[in-house]
Every structure is written in C-alpha cells, then in structure tokens.
Design a protein around this motif. Structure first.
Motif, PDB file in Angstrom:
ATOM      1  N   GLY A 278       4.568   1.396   4.766  1.00  0.00           N
ATOM      2  CA  GLY A 278       4.338   1.266   3.921  1.00  0.00           C
ATOM      3  C   GLY A 278       3.620  -0.284   3.529  1.00  0.00           C
ATOM      4  N   TRP A 279       4.513  -0.850   4.375  1.00  0.00           N
ATOM      5  CA  TRP A 279       3.791  -2.637   4.192  1.00  0.00           C
ATOM      6  C   TRP A 279       2.962  -2.520   4.982  1.00  0.00           C
ATOM      7  CZ3 TRP A 279       9.732  -3.930   6.895  1.00  0.00           C
ATOM      8  CH2 TRP A 279      10.608  -3.874   5.459  1.00  0.00           C
ATOM      9  N   ARG A 280       2.548  -1.785   5.777  1.00  0.00           N
ATOM     10  CA  ARG A 280       1.338  -1.968   6.294  1.00  0.00           C
ATOM     11  C   ARG A 280       0.051  -1.616   4.809  1.00  0.00           C
ATOM     12  NH1 ARG A 280       1.431  -5.866   9.757  1.00  0.00           N
ATOM     13  NH2 ARG A 280       2.002  -5.734  11.398  1.00  0.00           N
ATOM     14  N   CYS A 281       0.097  -1.274   4.251  1.00  0.00           N
ATOM     15  CA  CYS A 281      -0.441  -0.165   3.150  1.00  0.00           C
ATOM     16  C   CYS A 281      -0.930  -1.820   1.775  1.00  0.00           C
ATOM     17  CB  CYS A 281      -0.236   0.585   2.084  1.00  0.00           C
ATOM     18  SG  CYS A 281      -0.193   2.156   3.904  1.00  0.00           S
ATOM     19  N   GLU A 282       0.229  -2.340   2.044  1.00  0.00           N
ATOM     20  CA  GLU A 282       0.246  -3.397   0.899  1.00  0.00           C
ATOM     21  C   GLU A 282      -0.577  -4.632   1.647  1.00  0.00           C
ATOM     22  OE1 GLU A 282       2.799  -6.449  -1.660  1.00  0.00           O
ATOM     23  OE2 GLU A 282       3.532  -4.609  -0.357  1.00  0.00           O
ATOM     24  N   CYS A 283      -0.637  -4.579   3.163  1.00  0.00           N
ATOM     25  CA  CYS A 283      -1.462  -5.586   3.657  1.00  0.00           C
ATOM     26  C   CYS A 283      -2.668  -4.895   4.285  1.00  0.00           C
ATOM     27  CB  CYS A 283      -1.057  -5.944   5.461  1.00  0.00           C
ATOM     28  SG  CYS A 283       0.749  -6.740   5.121  1.00  0.00           S
ATOM     29  N   LEU A 284      -2.756  -4.265   3.846  1.00  0.00           N
ATOM     30  CA  LEU A 284      -4.127  -4.028   3.755  1.00  0.00           C
ATOM     31  C   LEU A 284      -5.108  -3.970   2.358  1.00  0.00           C
ATOM     32  CD1 LEU A 284      -7.317  -2.026   5.090  1.00  0.00           C
ATOM     33  CD2 LEU A 284      -6.058   0.060   4.244  1.00  0.00           C
ATOM     34  N   ALA A 285      -4.256  -3.626   1.471  1.00  0.00           N
ATOM     35  CA  ALA A 285      -4.909  -3.297   0.416  1.00  0.00           C
ATOM     36  C   ALA A 285      -5.061  -5.630   0.003  1.00  0.00           C
ATOM     37  CB  ALA A 285      -3.541  -2.996  -0.592  1.00  0.00           C
ATOM     38  N   LEU A 286      -3.895  -6.107   0.194  1.00  0.00           N
ATOM     39  CA  LEU A 286      -4.025  -7.357   0.064  1.00  0.00           C
ATOM     40  C   LEU A 286      -5.105  -8.211   0.531  1.00  0.00           C
ATOM     41  CD1 LEU A 286      -0.413  -8.528  -0.134  1.00  0.00           C
ATOM     42  CD2 LEU A 286      -2.150  -8.436  -2.051  1.00  0.00           C
ATOM     43  N   THR A 287      -5.336  -7.487   2.193  1.00  0.00           N
ATOM     44  CA  THR A 287      -6.402  -7.849   3.081  1.00  0.00           C
ATOM     45  C   THR A 287      -7.900  -8.438   2.401  1.00  0.00           C
ATOM     46  OG1 THR A 287      -5.366  -7.655   4.839  1.00  0.00           O
ATOM     47  CG2 THR A 287      -6.970  -7.983   5.108  1.00  0.00           C
ATOM     48  N   GLN A 288      -7.935  -6.658   1.344  1.00  0.00           N
ATOM     49  CA  GLN A 288      -8.834  -6.918   0.991  1.00  0.00           C
ATOM     50  C   GLN A 288      -9.639  -7.231  -0.403  1.00  0.00           C
ATOM     51  OE1 GLN A 288      -8.818  -2.181   0.299  1.00  0.00           O
ATOM     52  NE2 GLN A 288      -9.648  -1.440   1.837  1.00  0.00           N
TER      53      GLN A 288
END
Length: 446
Positions: A72-82
C-alpha cells in the motif's frame, strides 16, 4: 505540471473539509477536530516530493509492517511520484520497480508483472543516466522473477487444457528471455563474474527444473553460480559468503539427485542407470565439503535434501553416509511433527534397515522396537501396520541370539496377520511356515 499540482491540492483541501464537517456533525469535540484538521493542513502543504521521501523513510524503518502494508505504501509512492516527477522517467521507473518488488515480497507475482515491465521500459528510455543503468538489471530480475513465479504458481501447474498449456509456455518463454536480458545487463554493469549475477542464475535454474524438468540447463546455471561464489570466497571468506556457498552446493546437489532419480531405469548396466550412479556420486562428493551432513536439518528444505542424500547413498551402498543423513533428517522431523508421527516412524524403520545391512543388530533392534511402540500409540496394538516391523524385529533379535524375544515378536506378527487377513491368508501362512527362532545346534558326529 503546475495545473496537476493545483488539482491535487484542491482535492486534498476538499477531502479535509468534508471530513471535518462530518466529524462536527457527529458531535465530535471541536478541539480534536481542529487538531486533526491542523495535522491534515500541515500534511497538505507539504509537497508531493516531501511526501514521497516521508513514505520511503517510513518503509525503510518499518520493522513490524506487513507485506500488504508495504504494498500500500509503495502504491502511494508511485501515485505521488507520478504527480511530483511526471516527466522524470527514471523516478517513475524506480517507483514502478519498487512496487513490483513489494508485490513479489507479498507473494503476488501477477500484479507485479505490469509494474516490472513498465519499470524496464522507463529505465531503458532513461538509460543515459548512470543511476538508471545501474537499476535496470534489478528491474529485469524483478520482471523475470514475477514471470517465473507466475509460471510455477500452483493454480497454473495443474491445468491441462490446450489454452492453459499455451499460456504457460508463453509465460515460460517470456521469463527465460527476461532472465537472459537481466544476466546480460548484470554482465554489462557489474562484470561477468560478479556475485550480483547469482540470483539471476538461481532463479533461472529453479524455473527450468520446476516448469520443464530441464536438469541439464539447471545444472549448468548452478555450476556457474558455484564457480562465481567459490572464486569470491577463495581468500578469507566471511560467514555470509560461506553460507551462500554451502547453499549453492546444496541446491546443485539437490538438482543432481533429482536428475539421478529421473534417470534411473532399473537396469544395472543401462546407460541411464550408469548416468544416475555417476550423478549420485557427484552429488555426494559435492555435499562432502558443505555443512549438510554435520549440521542439523533446520528447515524442511534441508531435511528434504538429507532424505535425497540418504536415498542416493543407499543406491550406492554408502551405508555410513546414508545413516548420518537419516539421523539428521529424523531430528528435524521429530522436532517439527513430534515423535509419535507416521513420518518419523517411517524414517526410523529405514534407519533400522540400514543398520541391519551394517550388521549393527543391537541398534537395529532398538530402532524396530521404537517403530512398534510409535505405531501402537498411533493406531492401536491390533493394527496391521505392526506386522512388518514385528517380523523385522524378529530378524534383528535372531541375529542377537535373543530367541525368546524373537519368538514373541514373530508370534505377534502371526496373530495380527491371522486377525486381519484370516488364518488361510498368504501373509498368515508365510509367517506360520517360517522356521521358529531357535539357537543353532551343531550336528553331532556319527
């Protein structure tokens, strides 16, 4: 990019306002609501870049988080990175790679495949940057591991339809190609004999054995890994290097023993049987330098390897090594499943037969008595499973000259056979026609 940031800020403000109004409507204390709103506002005014760094710091220091939390944290990191680095292909590829690796660590290979593929394409597009070139082999390895685990997934291995076999073959081909590309990238970045190549070789070998039983390819790959690790730890190896070298030896020996088992044809002088004997000898020699015989079997995989080693030693009539391997496997089996377990009893019976071949009749008799006791506790004193160990116990007692105990064991086997199969059954007649255990008396001279 500025418009995207403004939209993100507006959505966060809107959500925070809605939550605060809802809490006040439910009668929550105003001070608590204002404190939470203040925390939300502080988090809101932090940039997406800062949020990514905060999440990555939380992930790095998370010791008790579950694998799903990390996903879940990595998914949020990917969304914020985008949002934060919409035009930076390296950052996007890195975030996709880390999410794919998190999915793999959580045991979910299928969601990891598209993220690993996206990471590969983005890192290839930004290959001019040194950090992208260094990260590309790891992304390729994540893609290959995702595909290979998807190939070896239990739900796919049992399918027999033509479409399922075609899909599995396509996945296997893609995984092999990904392993090949990852190995080439490792050679280009780290060099041909670097230890970083070992996970690629190990994963490729396991997939080759698990999917298509390609033992020859697996043996070549694992032999190359053994060569790399041996060259790495030739001068004063560390404890981790020695452990990795022993693990590689065990992996290679396990594959060789499996290949020998498949190659056995039952004819002593056939080429397949001779090849199986050669493979068993090579595996035993390979394990002689590792800790597999001396150390206790601490895991199920180590216990399984010891059983394979014992089977190979029995085929080669190396009774001493077979006994040592079985004793070690029995220790783990009893620790894992308990002393009163049918698996432990079967191993004790095999150990007793090995000791009988070594003319160690006293130890064999004690082992057979232990087997009889365990089977009595498991199945009761009148179960037919006691017939065979009672007969073998009689043989061991005869060799020791304990005639009374031998007659008792043989009589018990006969009673059990008559009660289970009938007086006129083949088993009961065979036991009844056996000569009674008596001491040997010399014929007097006439």
């Amino acid at each position: 990019r500025a418009g995207t940031g403004r939209r993100w800020t507006f959505l966060r403000l809107h959500n925070a306002t809605v939550v605060m109004v809802a809490q006040l409507a439910r009668g929550a204390p105003a001070g608590l609501v204002l404190d939470e709103a203040q925390e939300e506002e502080e988090e809101l005014h932090s940039s997406p870049e800062a949020r990514v760094r905060e999440l990555e710091g939380r992930i790095d220091h998370a010791t008790s988080a579950s694998a799903l939390d990390l996903v879940g944290w990595r998914c949020e990191c990917l969304a914020l990175t985008q949002i934060a680095w919409a035009d930076d292909l390296f950052q996007l590829g890195r975030a996709s790679f880390l999410l794919a690796r998190a999915y793999l660590d959580a045991g979910m290979p299928f969601p990891a495949i598209p993220h690993a593929e996206r990471a590969e394409s983005m890192l290839l597009a930004s290959a001019a940057r040194p950090e992208a070139e260094a990260l590309l082999p790891k992304a390729l390895l994540a893609l290959a591991d995702s595909l290979s685990r998807a190939v070896l997934a239990p739900g796919r291995r049992g399918r027999t339809s033509q479409k399922a076999r075609g899909n599995a073959a396509a996945l296997y081909k893609r995984a092999a190609d990904a392993y090949h590309r990852s190995l080439l990238a490792m050679h280009r970045v780290f060099g041909r004999g670097h230890v970083a190549c070992c996970p690629v070789l190990r994963g490729w070998a396991r997939m080759a054995v698990g999917r298509s039983s390609d033992f020859a390819l697996a043996r070549r790959l694992l032999a190359r890994e053994l060569q790399i690790r041996s060259a790495k730890g030739v001068n004063d190896p560390t404890a981790a290097e020695s452990a990795a070298l022993d693990e590689t030896r065990r992996e290679l020996a396990s594959n060789m023993l499996l290949e020998a088992k498949v190659a056995s044809s039952g004819r002593d002088n056939s080429p397949s049987s001779l090849r199986a004997a050669r493979l068993r000898r090579e595996a035993i020699a390979l394990l002689a330098g590792s800790e597999v015989e001396a150390a206790p079997a601490g895991t199920m995989e180590a216990a399984r390897l010891r059983l394979q080693l014992a089977e190979a030693c029995i085929e080669l009539e190396a009774w001493g090594q077979a006994e040592a391997a079985l004793v070690s496997a029995i220790g783990y089996t009893e620790h894992a499943f308990g002393c009163c377990d049918h698996r432990s009893a079967a191993l004790w019976a095999e150990l007793a037969s090995i000791r009988m071949r070594q003319q160690r009749h006293e130890a064999a008799a004690a082992d057979y008595e232990h087997v009889v006791t365990v089977l009595e506790l498991l199945h009761g004193p009148h179960d037919e499973r006691l017939i065979a160990p009672c007969e073998k116990l009689c043989h061991a007692l005869v060799a020791l000259g304990r005639w009374r105990d031998a007659r008792l064991a043989l009589g018990r086997a006969q009673r059990l056979a008559c009660a289970r199969y009938g007086v006129d059954s083949q088993s009961a007649l065979r036991i009844a026609q056996a000569p009674p255990p008596e001491p040997w008396l010399p014929t007097p001279p006439l």
